[in-house]
Design an enzyme around this catalytic site. Structure first.
Site, PDB file in Angstrom:
ATOM      1  N   ARG A   1     142.737  26.889 -30.989  1.00  0.00           N
ATOM      2  CA  ARG A   1     141.327  27.102 -30.601  1.00  0.00           C
ATOM      3  C   ARG A   1     140.488  25.834 -30.762  1.00  0.00           C
ATOM      4  O   ARG A   1     139.478  25.659 -30.086  1.00  0.00           O
ATOM      5  CB  ARG A   1     140.723  28.268 -31.403  1.00  0.00           C
ATOM      6  CG  ARG A   1     141.164  29.629 -30.872  1.00  0.00           C
ATOM      7  CD  ARG A   1     140.309  30.743 -31.414  1.00  0.00           C
ATOM      8  NE  ARG A   1     140.605  31.057 -32.796  1.00  0.00           N
ATOM      9  CZ  ARG A   1     141.669  31.762 -33.202  1.00  0.00           C
ATOM     10  NH1 ARG A   1     142.547  32.198 -32.336  1.00  0.00           N
ATOM     11  NH2 ARG A   1     141.863  32.048 -34.484  1.00  0.00           N
TER      12      ARG A   1
ATOM     13  N   TYR B   1     137.804  24.581 -28.039  1.00  0.00           N
ATOM     14  CA  TYR B   1     136.393  24.242 -28.289  1.00  0.00           C
ATOM     15  C   TYR B   1     136.086  22.810 -27.841  1.00  0.00           C
ATOM     16  O   TYR B   1     135.036  22.544 -27.265  1.00  0.00           O
ATOM     17  CB  TYR B   1     136.042  24.443 -29.774  1.00  0.00           C
ATOM     18  CG  TYR B   1     136.288  25.855 -30.249  1.00  0.00           C
ATOM     19  CD1 TYR B   1     136.082  26.941 -29.399  1.00  0.00           C
ATOM     20  CD2 TYR B   1     136.735  26.125 -31.546  1.00  0.00           C
ATOM     21  CE1 TYR B   1     136.324  28.232 -29.827  1.00  0.00           C
ATOM     22  CE2 TYR B   1     136.973  27.421 -31.971  1.00  0.00           C
ATOM     23  CZ  TYR B   1     136.766  28.471 -31.106  1.00  0.00           C
ATOM     24  OH  TYR B   1     137.006  29.758 -31.515  1.00  0.00           O
TER      25      TYR B   1
ATOM     26  N   TYR C   1     126.782  34.638 -26.167  1.00  0.00           N
ATOM     27  CA  TYR C   1     126.316  35.965 -26.589  1.00  0.00           C
ATOM     28  C   TYR C   1     125.855  35.928 -28.052  1.00  0.00           C
ATOM     29  O   TYR C   1     126.261  35.051 -28.817  1.00  0.00           O
ATOM     30  CB  TYR C   1     127.397  37.029 -26.359  1.00  0.00           C
ATOM     31  CG  TYR C   1     128.499  37.067 -27.382  1.00  0.00           C
ATOM     32  CD1 TYR C   1     129.606  36.246 -27.280  1.00  0.00           C
ATOM     33  CD2 TYR C   1     128.451  37.957 -28.455  1.00  0.00           C
ATOM     34  CE1 TYR C   1     130.621  36.286 -28.205  1.00  0.00           C
ATOM     35  CE2 TYR C   1     129.458  38.015 -29.396  1.00  0.00           C
ATOM     36  CZ  TYR C   1     130.544  37.175 -29.272  1.00  0.00           C
ATOM     37  OH  TYR C   1     131.546  37.217 -30.200  1.00  0.00           O
TER      38      TYR C   1
HETATM   39  C1  LIG Z   1     132.707  33.968 -32.820  1.00  0.00           C
HETATM   40  S1  LIG Z   1     131.743  35.133 -33.664  1.00  0.00           S
HETATM   41  C2  LIG Z   1     130.325  35.216 -32.636  1.00  0.00           C
HETATM   42  C3  LIG Z   1     129.104  35.796 -33.292  1.00  0.00           C
HETATM   43  C4  LIG Z   1     127.880  35.729 -32.403  1.00  0.00           C
HETATM   44  N1  LIG Z   1     127.524  34.355 -32.147  1.00  0.00           N
HETATM   45  C5  LIG Z   1     126.674  36.451 -32.991  1.00  0.00           C
HETATM   46  O1  LIG Z   1     125.586  35.875 -32.991  1.00  0.00           O
HETATM   47  O2  LIG Z   1     126.801  37.581 -33.459  1.00  0.00           O
HETATM   48  C6  LIG Z   1     132.639  36.582 -33.345  1.00  0.00           C
HETATM   49  C7  LIG Z   1     132.458  37.607 -34.442  1.00  0.00           C
HETATM   50  O3  LIG Z   1     131.135  38.138 -34.368  1.00  0.00           O
HETATM   51  C8  LIG Z   1     131.152  39.498 -34.693  1.00  0.00           C
HETATM   52  N2  LIG Z   1     130.826  40.277 -33.488  1.00  0.00           N
HETATM   53  C9  LIG Z   1     130.907  39.890 -32.203  1.00  0.00           C
HETATM   54  N3  LIG Z   1     130.541  40.889 -31.382  1.00  0.00           N
HETATM   55  C10 LIG Z   1     130.227  41.934 -32.183  1.00  0.00           C
HETATM   56  C11 LIG Z   1     129.787  43.250 -31.951  1.00  0.00           C
HETATM   57  N4  LIG Z   1     129.604  43.721 -30.724  1.00  0.00           N
HETATM   58  N5  LIG Z   1     129.556  44.027 -33.020  1.00  0.00           N
HETATM   59  C12 LIG Z   1     129.745  43.592 -34.282  1.00  0.00           C
HETATM   60  N6  LIG Z   1     130.162  42.370 -34.554  1.00  0.00           N
HETATM   61  C13 LIG Z   1     130.402  41.541 -33.521  1.00  0.00           C
HETATM   62  C14 LIG Z   1     132.595  39.847 -35.120  1.00  0.00           C
HETATM   63  O4  LIG Z   1     132.692  39.659 -36.514  1.00  0.00           O
HETATM   64  C15 LIG Z   1     133.369  38.821 -34.328  1.00  0.00           C
HETATM   65  O5  LIG Z   1     134.640  38.603 -34.873  1.00  0.00           O
END
Ligand SMILES: C[S@@+](CC[C@H](N)C(=O)[O-])C[C@H]1O[C@@H](n2cnc3c(N)ncnc32)[C@H](O)[C@@H]1O
Length: 267
Positions: free
Chosen positions: A71, A75, A97
């Site tokens: 990864r 990136y 997102y």
């Molecule tokens: C790479 S991070 C991105 C987080 C994102 N930038 C944010 O602001 O929430 C990915 C992690 O965010 C969390 N995540 C992403 N989508 C989610 C969702 N729909 N509900 C809960 N947690 C979420 C999970 O822990 C996932 O493994």
């Protein structure tokens, strides 16, 4: 010195289609020359394409079917794609997102690089998974504090949870995955995590598997299970683990004494 032509703004689209983006972020998307994007589902990407005629998904930089790819390389390639257009003099938006800078390194790396090269670069905040979690679960994290870690980092390093606060473990779906090439974990790795957590929490402590809804018509996933059952739980790339406090707050008598007050004075 005149500012170089070309700029970068990293914005968050929020967790839910169209409704959680800020007015400012939307206006940057609408007026950008190019919008790079990374969003978890097709609806949001289609919606972004209605806002701007040049939306380019970064999704293709992830390992494709059968490919093994670190990864970190993914990136780096994403940052290069973004910076190439900034260097071409374009006003670039990177729409990620959630919050673009929360548990998301591409925006931070790209902004740092762009600034280093003399371009205007900034980040605008967005509604993160964590912001949705507190809202959906009806928890004020200020009531007893909270800690937040990437699940694998929590396992690999000497982090100490405070069982009187809320503990969030992000990326629980890849907990213990050290190769940076896999997108899942396994029950053995989760068992190691559970045994680690048992130093601070009882085995039957109720934890929450949380997934914010990505469409207004969906409900969030809020599943309460005993900590001991985590290795068998269904986890995905969007699951966040919340471990509520198992203990009540304890007074810091030394600080209270220095302040000349007692626990009774705090009401
Ligand atoms: C790479 S991070 C991105 C987080 C994102 N930038 C944010 O602001 O929430 C990915 C992690 O965010 C969390 N995540 C992403 N989508 C989610 C969702 N729909 N509900 C809960 N947690 C979420 C999970 O822990 C996932 O493994």
């Amino acid at each position: 010195m005149t500012q170089k032509k070309g700029s970068l703004v990293c914005v968050g689209t929020g967790m839910q289609l169209a409704g959680q983006i800020t007015v400012l972020a939307k206006s940057y998307i609408e007026s950008a020359d190019i919008v790079f994007t990374l969003v978890p589902e097709a609806y949001t990407e289609r919606w972004l394409k209605k806002l701007n005629g040049d939306v380019r998904s970064l999704q293709g930089y992830y390992a494709q079917e059968g490919e093994v790819k670190n990864r970190r390389n993914t990136y780096d390639e994403m940052v290069t794609a973004i910076l190439t257009e900034v260097r071409n003099g374009q006003n670039v938006v990177c729409a990620l997102y959630g919050h673009p800078g929360v548990f998301a390194c591409v925006s931070h790396l790209a902004i740092e690089q762009a600034k280093e090269e003399g371009y205007n670069a900034q980040m605008l905040p967005g509604v993160s998974a964590e912001a949705c979690l507190w809202a959906d679960l009806g928890i004020d994290p200020g009531s007893c504090g909270h800690q937040s870690y990437e699940a694998s980092q929590f396992m690999f390093f000497e982090h100490k949870p405070d069982p009187s606060t809320h503990l969030l473990l992000w990326q629980i779906g890849i907990a213990g995955e050290h190769t940076l090439t896999q997108f899942n974990t396994c029950s053995d790795k989760l068992q190691v995590l559970v045994e680690h957590l048992l130093q601070w929490y009882p085995v039957d402590h109720k934890v929450v598997l949380y997934e914010a809804a990505s469409l207004p018509t969906q409900a969030p996933r809020i599943e309460r299970i005993s900590l001991s059952l985590l290795p068998q739980a269904q986890l995905s790339g969007i699951t966040t683990l919340l471990i509520p406090p198992s203990q009540t707050l304890t007074y810091n008598e030394a600080v209270l004494t220095k302040l000349g007050i007692t626990a009774g004075d705090l009401g």
